[in-house]
Design a protein around this motif. Structure first.
Motif, mmCIF file in Angstrom:
data_model
loop_
_atom_site.group_PDB
_atom_site.id
_atom_site.type_symbol
_atom_site.label_atom_id
_atom_site.label_comp_id
_atom_site.label_asym_id
_atom_site.label_seq_id
_atom_site.Cartn_x
_atom_site.Cartn_y
_atom_site.Cartn_z
ATOM 1 N N GLU A 156 -54.293 -33.404 70.840
ATOM 2 C CA GLU A 156 -52.959 -33.995 70.926
ATOM 3 C C GLU A 156 -52.356 -34.245 69.549
ATOM 4 O O GLU A 156 -53.067 -34.559 68.602
ATOM 5 C CB GLU A 156 -53.159 -35.315 71.668
ATOM 6 C CG GLU A 156 -51.935 -36.049 72.022
ATOM 7 C CD GLU A 156 -52.261 -37.250 72.919
ATOM 8 O OE1 GLU A 156 -52.652 -37.068 74.076
ATOM 9 O OE2 GLU A 156 -52.116 -38.375 72.425
ATOM 10 N N GLU A 157 -51.060 -34.129 69.508
ATOM 11 C CA GLU A 157 -50.284 -34.457 68.305
ATOM 12 C C GLU A 157 -50.526 -35.927 67.920
ATOM 13 O O GLU A 157 -50.567 -36.798 68.793
ATOM 14 C CB GLU A 157 -48.825 -34.218 68.681
ATOM 15 C CG GLU A 157 -47.764 -34.830 67.846
ATOM 16 C CD GLU A 157 -46.407 -34.886 68.582
ATOM 17 O OE1 GLU A 157 -45.390 -34.982 67.893
ATOM 18 O OE2 GLU A 157 -46.374 -34.846 69.834
ATOM 19 N N LEU A 171 -49.413 -39.447 66.604
ATOM 20 C CA LEU A 171 -48.150 -40.197 66.548
ATOM 21 C C LEU A 171 -48.318 -41.393 65.631
ATOM 22 O O LEU A 171 -49.334 -42.081 65.686
ATOM 23 C CB LEU A 171 -47.776 -40.707 67.945
ATOM 24 C CG LEU A 171 -47.510 -39.659 69.011
ATOM 25 C CD1 LEU A 171 -47.342 -40.350 70.369
ATOM 26 C CD2 LEU A 171 -46.257 -38.855 68.681
ATOM 27 N N GLU A 189 -48.393 -49.926 68.291
ATOM 28 C CA GLU A 189 -48.775 -49.837 69.697
ATOM 29 C C GLU A 189 -48.325 -51.068 70.474
ATOM 30 O O GLU A 189 -48.177 -52.156 69.914
ATOM 31 C CB GLU A 189 -50.290 -49.679 69.816
ATOM 32 C CG GLU A 189 -50.749 -48.296 69.402
ATOM 33 C CD GLU A 189 -52.242 -48.111 69.551
ATOM 34 O OE1 GLU A 189 -52.747 -48.266 70.678
ATOM 35 O OE2 GLU A 189 -52.896 -47.811 68.545
ATOM 36 N N GLU A 213 -51.318 -43.471 77.043
ATOM 37 C CA GLU A 213 -52.210 -43.378 78.204
ATOM 38 C C GLU A 213 -51.798 -44.349 79.289
ATOM 39 O O GLU A 213 -51.095 -45.335 79.038
ATOM 40 C CB GLU A 213 -53.649 -43.692 77.792
ATOM 41 C CG GLU A 213 -53.819 -45.125 77.315
ATOM 42 C CD GLU A 213 -55.270 -45.590 77.259
ATOM 43 O OE1 GLU A 213 -56.159 -44.859 77.703
ATOM 44 O OE2 GLU A 213 -55.484 -46.704 76.778
#
Ligand code: AMP
Ligand code: GLY
Length: 416
Positions: A185-186, A188, A192, A283
């Motif tokens: 995955e990229e 980021l 958060e 997620e």
């Protein structure tokens, strides 16, 4: 009402404490519970964890409602089994719990329903994964598809780290089935946020926002843990961010749940990354967070049991959740060495903690003594008019919570 609460963490102690406040509740059986639930108002620990034993217990003890804390029984289908046995239970079925149980599934779901998330590819063939990362820009994030107790996400800064991560996840014995498929995955960059919410499959009501502190050391350094502390509300989540979250993430998720006919009645926890390019979903979790729950439920004015019953009646559209206009600060007292190896069986003493509350996690009750039995031992929660005051109370009071080799972060609420 008699309730059965499944799980043994700090989250479950907080859920038990909150459910016990409803006057209809007679006894909450905590399976297996911990050294906090053993002493909580209306609570009784029962030492069972197997699915068939839980079903039998619920039938034999006239349990009116079962509440599931952790993800594992949910992904194994505990809700399906209880329902097949005519038992009332709160949580998503196996078909809904896969949103947490499989990262490959959840990423496909996000893509299909237009939920904003990082670019990704899924691989089940190690060579194809290695080929793919060769020549790509780093950092990249490599994730085990299945449940891996928080250890299945590796942030890779170089091609070498990427290769090592793929090998570790796909071939080492630590991950087994969970790593047979991986998501690349990229990366980021941002801050958060954890948004827990309740859904009846037709309406989602977001809870007050929270900010977890996942790493073991101050300044967000060192390895990831289950979470070392939380503040609520999350100072980075203002009304504008909430609106963007609802539009780009929550509403498309609800649409997907309906279209896939998941019959999702339970908790959905959105793990977000707030970036300069917008709000992304990292997620889904299909249960409450730990230690988010200890903070969030401390600020919830509404009755949790009533809310759960409204969800089960598919009547959340007529529900409203009320929050105290305060901030909460949660600091985890852990065993020194966690998330690596640590010593157990240290006696815990709790002195004057004022109006703060301690939720136990890795703690066992030996009759007249409480002993440490896990990495994250307990959570001390303070609430006040401002975050600053809540932090000060928390750090003041935790000094009076003692066990040998207690470790806690000093910067909960000030770390970015
Ligand atoms: P997850 O289990 O997917 O939430 O990942 C665990 C942690 O890894 C998150 O809380 C983030 O700190 C980090 N993480 C996961 N995905 C990404 C990403 N695409 N970019 C940056 N950090 C990530
Ligand atoms: N504190 C993060 C989690 O419960 O997943």
């Amino acid at each position: 009402m008699n309730l059965l609460l499944i799980g043994s963490g700090g989250r479950e102690h907080a859920i038990a404490w909150k459910l016990a406040q409803n006057p209809k509740v007679n006894t909450i059986y905590c399976a297996p519970g911990n050294g906090g639930t053993s002493r909580e108002n209306k609570c009784k620990n029962v030492n069972i964890t197997e699915m068939d034993e839980l079903v039998k217990f619920a039938k034999e003890n006239s349990i009116d409602l079962t509440v599931v804390g952790p993800e594992e029984p949910l992904t194994k289908g505990i809700v399906n089994i209880f329902k097949e046995n005519g038992l009332r239970i709160f949580g998503p079925s196996k078909e809904g719990a896969i949103l947490e149980g499989s990262k490959a599934f959840s990423k496909e779901f996000m893509k299909k329903y237009g939920v904003k998330t990082a670019e990704y590819e899924v691989f089940s063939d190690e060579n194809k994964a290695l080929e793919y990362i060769d020549g790509r820009e780093f950092p990249l994030v490599i994730k085990a598809d299945g449940l891996a107790a928080g250890k299945g996400v590796i942030i890779c800064n170089t091609l070498e780290e990427g290769r090592a991560a793929i090998e570790e996840l796909m071939t080492s014995d630590n991950f087994k089935e969970a790593g047979k498929t991986i998501v690349v995955e990229e990366f980021l960059e941002g801050v958060e946020a954890s948004i827990l919410s309740i859904t009846d499959g037709e309406t989602i009501i977001p809870f007050i926002s929270a900010k977890d502190h996942k790493q073991i050391l101050d300044d967000n350094k060192g390895p990831n843990t289950g979470g070392m502390g939380v503040i609520c509300p999350n100072p980075y989540v203002n009304d504008d961010i909430m609106k963007i979250f609802e539009k780009d993430i929550m509403n498309p998720t609800l649409n997907g749940i309906k279209k896939e006919k998941m019959d999702f009645v339970g908790i959905i926890f959105f793990g977000l990354m707030i970036t300069k390019r917008g709000v992304y979903l990292l997620e889904y979790n299909v249960r409450m967070g730990d230690p988010e729950t200890q903070g969030v439920l401390s600020l919830m004015k509404s009755d949790l049991l009533e809310l759960i019953e409204k969800a089960l009646e598919k009547d959340l559209k007529n529900a409203e959740v009320q929050w105290e206009n305060k901030s909460a600060c949660v600091v985890i007292g852990a065993s020194l060495g966690y998330p690596g190896s640590y010593e157990k069986n240290k006696e815990i003493s709790i002195g004057d903690i004022g109006e703060s509350k301690v939720f136990m996690a890795g703690v066992k009750d030996e009759g007249n003594r409480l002993l440490t039995s896990g990495g994250r031992v307990l959570a001390l929660v303070s609430k006040a008019e401002t975050l600053d005051l809540a932090r000060k109370m928390c750090y003041n009071n935790i000094q009076n919570v003692k066990f040998e080799n207690i470790y806690y972060r000093r910067d909960i609420g000030i770390a970015k």
